[in-house]
Design an enzyme around this catalytic site. Structure first.
Site, PDB file in Angstrom:
ATOM      1  N   GLU A   1       5.027  -5.120   6.750  1.00  0.00           N
ATOM      2  CA  GLU A   1       4.350  -4.131   7.650  1.00  0.00           C
ATOM      3  C   GLU A   1       4.933  -3.817   9.058  1.00  0.00           C
ATOM      4  O   GLU A   1       4.969  -2.741   9.409  1.00  0.00           O
ATOM      5  CB  GLU A   1       3.083  -4.489   7.714  1.00  0.00           C
ATOM      6  CG  GLU A   1       2.091  -4.392   6.412  1.00  0.00           C
ATOM      7  CD  GLU A   1       1.992  -5.376   5.464  1.00  0.00           C
ATOM      8  OE1 GLU A   1       2.990  -6.381   5.888  1.00  0.00           O
ATOM      9  OE2 GLU A   1       1.230  -5.616   4.693  1.00  0.00           O
TER      10      GLU A   1
ATOM     11  N   ALA B   1       0.671  -1.240   0.082  1.00  0.00           N
ATOM     12  CA  ALA B   1       0.045   0.022  -0.092  1.00  0.00           C
ATOM     13  C   ALA B   1       0.809   1.304  -0.120  1.00  0.00           C
ATOM     14  O   ALA B   1       2.065   1.310   0.505  1.00  0.00           O
ATOM     15  CB  ALA B   1      -1.100  -0.047   1.285  1.00  0.00           C
TER      16      ALA B   1
ATOM     17  N   GLY C   1       0.504  -5.150   0.935  1.00  0.00           N
ATOM     18  CA  GLY C   1      -0.577  -5.182   0.292  1.00  0.00           C
ATOM     19  C   GLY C   1      -0.418  -5.744  -1.081  1.00  0.00           C
ATOM     20  O   GLY C   1      -1.405  -6.055  -1.624  1.00  0.00           O
TER      21      GLY C   1
ATOM     22  N   GLU D   1      -0.680  -9.251  -0.414  1.00  0.00           N
ATOM     23  CA  GLU D   1      -2.238  -9.544  -0.180  1.00  0.00           C
ATOM     24  C   GLU D   1      -3.072  -9.500  -1.415  1.00  0.00           C
ATOM     25  O   GLU D   1      -3.923 -10.332  -1.526  1.00  0.00           O
ATOM     26  CB  GLU D   1      -2.557  -8.513   0.927  1.00  0.00           C
ATOM     27  CG  GLU D   1      -1.941  -8.675   2.215  1.00  0.00           C
ATOM     28  CD  GLU D   1      -2.293  -7.527   3.273  1.00  0.00           C
ATOM     29  OE1 GLU D   1      -2.045  -6.445   2.928  1.00  0.00           O
ATOM     30  OE2 GLU D   1      -2.789  -7.828   4.304  1.00  0.00           O
TER      31      GLU D   1
HETATM   32  C1  HXC Z   1       4.969   4.147  -1.226  1.00  0.00           C
HETATM   33  C2  HXC Z   1       6.919   3.398  -2.133  1.00  0.00           C
HETATM   34  C3  HXC Z   1       6.461   2.083  -1.626  1.00  0.00           C
HETATM   35  C4  HXC Z   1       5.413   2.146  -0.949  1.00  0.00           C
HETATM   36  C5  HXC Z   1       8.346   1.918  -2.428  1.00  0.00           C
HETATM   37  N1  HXC Z   1       7.987   3.183  -2.967  1.00  0.00           N
HETATM   38  N2  HXC Z   1       7.354   1.101  -1.977  1.00  0.00           N
HETATM   39  N3  HXC Z   1       6.214   4.617  -2.069  1.00  0.00           N
HETATM   40  N4  HXC Z   1       4.551   3.049  -0.736  1.00  0.00           N
HETATM   41  N5  HXC Z   1       4.731   1.002  -0.484  1.00  0.00           N
HETATM   42  C6  HXC Z   1       8.896   4.297  -3.697  1.00  0.00           C
HETATM   43  C7  HXC Z   1      10.024   4.624  -2.665  1.00  0.00           C
HETATM   44  O1  HXC Z   1       9.671   5.423  -1.892  1.00  0.00           O
HETATM   45  C8  HXC Z   1      10.713   5.269  -3.899  1.00  0.00           C
HETATM   46  O2  HXC Z   1      10.311   6.521  -4.273  1.00  0.00           O
HETATM   47  C9  HXC Z   1      10.371   4.395  -5.272  1.00  0.00           C
HETATM   48  O3  HXC Z   1       9.116   3.540  -4.931  1.00  0.00           O
HETATM   49  C10 HXC Z   1      11.463   3.151  -5.642  1.00  0.00           C
HETATM   50  O4  HXC Z   1      11.981   2.619  -4.356  1.00  0.00           O
HETATM   51  P1  HXC Z   1      13.114   2.409  -3.398  1.00  0.00           P
HETATM   52  O5  HXC Z   1      12.985   1.974  -2.138  1.00  0.00           O
HETATM   53  O6  HXC Z   1      13.980   3.539  -3.748  1.00  0.00           O
HETATM   54  O7  HXC Z   1      13.865   1.052  -4.420  1.00  0.00           O
HETATM   55  P2  HXC Z   1      14.501  -0.033  -3.636  1.00  0.00           P
HETATM   56  O8  HXC Z   1      15.835   0.608  -2.849  1.00  0.00           O
HETATM   57  O9  HXC Z   1      14.793  -1.016  -4.650  1.00  0.00           O
HETATM   58  O10 HXC Z   1      13.836  -0.651  -2.449  1.00  0.00           O
HETATM   59  C11 HXC Z   1      12.436  -1.682  -2.909  1.00  0.00           C
HETATM   60  C12 HXC Z   1      11.818  -2.001  -1.579  1.00  0.00           C
HETATM   61  C13 HXC Z   1      11.405  -0.643  -0.954  1.00  0.00           C
HETATM   62  C14 HXC Z   1      12.571  -2.914  -0.683  1.00  0.00           C
HETATM   63  C15 HXC Z   1      10.467  -2.721  -2.107  1.00  0.00           C
HETATM   64  O11 HXC Z   1      10.972   0.410  -1.747  1.00  0.00           O
HETATM   65  C16 HXC Z   1      10.510  -0.722   0.175  1.00  0.00           C
HETATM   66  O12 HXC Z   1      10.825  -1.321   1.279  1.00  0.00           O
HETATM   67  N6  HXC Z   1       9.098  -0.568   0.022  1.00  0.00           N
HETATM   68  C17 HXC Z   1       8.330  -0.364   1.001  1.00  0.00           C
HETATM   69  C18 HXC Z   1       7.583  -1.903   1.165  1.00  0.00           C
HETATM   70  C19 HXC Z   1       6.629  -1.906   2.303  1.00  0.00           C
HETATM   71  O13 HXC Z   1       7.076  -1.753   3.335  1.00  0.00           O
HETATM   72  N7  HXC Z   1       5.536  -2.479   1.875  1.00  0.00           N
HETATM   73  C20 HXC Z   1       4.405  -2.401   2.804  1.00  0.00           C
HETATM   74  C21 HXC Z   1       3.618  -1.257   2.870  1.00  0.00           C
HETATM   75  S1  HXC Z   1       2.218  -1.151   3.819  1.00  0.00           S
HETATM   76  P3  HXC Z   1      11.289   7.801  -4.588  1.00  0.00           P
HETATM   77  O14 HXC Z   1      10.193   9.008  -4.666  1.00  0.00           O
HETATM   78  O15 HXC Z   1      12.025   7.964  -3.303  1.00  0.00           O
HETATM   79  O16 HXC Z   1      12.124   7.639  -5.591  1.00  0.00           O
HETATM   80  C22 HXC Z   1       1.100  -2.031   3.265  1.00  0.00           C
HETATM   81  C23 HXC Z   1      -0.051  -2.321   4.247  1.00  0.00           C
HETATM   82  C24 HXC Z   1      -1.120  -2.838   3.567  1.00  0.00           C
HETATM   83  O17 HXC Z   1       1.202  -2.582   2.387  1.00  0.00           O
HETATM   84  C25 HXC Z   1      -2.494  -2.717   4.262  1.00  0.00           C
HETATM   85  C26 HXC Z   1      -3.651  -2.975   3.488  1.00  0.00           C
HETATM   86  C27 HXC Z   1      -4.137  -2.031   2.366  1.00  0.00           C
END
Ligand code: HXC
Length: 259
Positions: free
Chosen positions: A133, A67, A110, A113
């Site tokens: 998360e 998400a 998400g 999911e």
């Molecule tokens: C918003 C995101 C994002 C996310 C990545 N980006 N994941 N933006 N929400 N979930 C954005 C980054 O900010 C970045 O933007 C660009 O995408 C590229 O990501 P990087 O981090 O620079 O890439 P990398 O170093 O290769 O790392 C990849 C990654 C990392 C390991 C996937 O991005 C990451 O950990 N993302 C978050 C994963 C996460 O925690 N997901 C769960 C979310 S909570 P910029 O602008 O900086 O270039 C969730 C709850 C669900 O899903 C609930 C139900 C709906």
């Protein structure tokens, strides 16, 4: 409807519709509008008699990295409650036609999911699955704790949910989370192949069978068996059942029309 964050094709291939998540710079992070667009496309495909199977995919680098964290960052619990995004997710689960997730790269939070809400998952060797998360001091909210536990069992689900660790496509395959692992350049082709194997079947029988398998996940055995039996009888109300059995007897290929 014009979509901003997905590309949707109802006739991507004969009888196969495709939804491509299309926020590549954000690794297909699932913002609220994107989820609404998926819901709208799925409802449209469900009503289109030409569509028999649906594929949801992203790109090579990411199916979806979860998400949209930036959209959630400043929200309060009451904001989240009012947004009620899970109504959208519930609608995805209610899609009557089979959905295949074609996954490459990050399939997290998400995103994982969403893939698990689909009926089957075809993955590239480069796919990484996870529920990270916990690292954001939240937890899965769109079915992750439930569907992951049912798919891979308590031990691995607990470890993934409590540590946020990712697993590879091969590990996901061994754990029973996904259906296939193929080289990266083949993951969409493989999903299309699987979709075609479903698309040649009777749409009526496919719908009733999908509904019955899903029933196994939210009912006890007796209730599930009862449900299955009713759907089994229902198949005999279709022209396709006559065609299927007739084709077998006449040693020819059936031609199913969904009637
Ligand atoms: C918003 C995101 C994002 C996310 C990545 N980006 N994941 N933006 N929400 N979930 C954005 C980054 O900010 C970045 O933007 C660009 O995408 C590229 O990501 P990087 O981090 O620079 O890439 P990398 O170093 O290769 O790392 C990849 C990654 C990392 C390991 C996937 O991005 C990451 O950990 N993302 C978050 C994963 C996460 O925690 N997901 C769960 C979310 S909570 P910029 O602008 O900086 O270039 C969730 C709850 C669900 O899903 C609930 C139900 C709906």
């Amino acid at each position: 409807m014009n979509y901003e964050f997905i590309i949707a094709e109802s006739a991507f291939q004969p009888h196969i519709a495709l939804i491509r998540l299309n926020r590549p710079k954000e690794l297909n992070a699932l913002n609220l509008q994107l989820m609404q667009e998926i819901k709208h496309a799925l409802l449209t495909f469900d009503q289109d008699d030409n569509v028999r199977c649906i594929i949801i995919t992203g790109n090579e680098r990411a199916f979806a990295a979860g998400a949209d964290i930036k959209q959630m960052e400043s929200k309060t619990a009451i904001d989240m409650l009012k947004i009620d995004q899970f109504e959208t997710w519930d609608q995805i689960r209610k899609t009557k036609k089979p959905i295949i997730a074609a996954v490459s790269g990050f399939c997290l939070g998400g995103g994982c999911e969403l893939a698990m809400t689909c009926d089957m998952i075809v993955a590239s060797e480069t796919a990484k699955f996870g529920q990270p998360e916990i690292k954001l001091a939240i937890m899965p909210g769109a079915g992750g704790t439930q569907r992951l536990s049912k798919a891979v069992g308590k031990a691995l689900a607990m470890e993934m949910v409590l540590t946020g660790k990712f697993i590879s496509a091969e590990e996901a395959m061994d754990a029973g989370l996904i259906n296939r692992v193929v080289p990266e350049e083949l993951y969409l082709d493989e999903a299309i192949k699987l979709a075609n194997e479903i698309a040649v079947q009777s749409p009526v029988a496919v719908r009733l069978a999908k509904e019955s398998v899903l029933k196994a996940f939210d009912s006890g055995l007796q209730e599930g068996l009862h449900f299955e039996r009713k759907n089994f009888y229902m198949c005999f109300a279709s022209e396709d059942q006559k065609e299927g059995m007739n084709a077998f007897v006449e040693k020819r290929k059936p031609n199913f029309t969904g009637k």
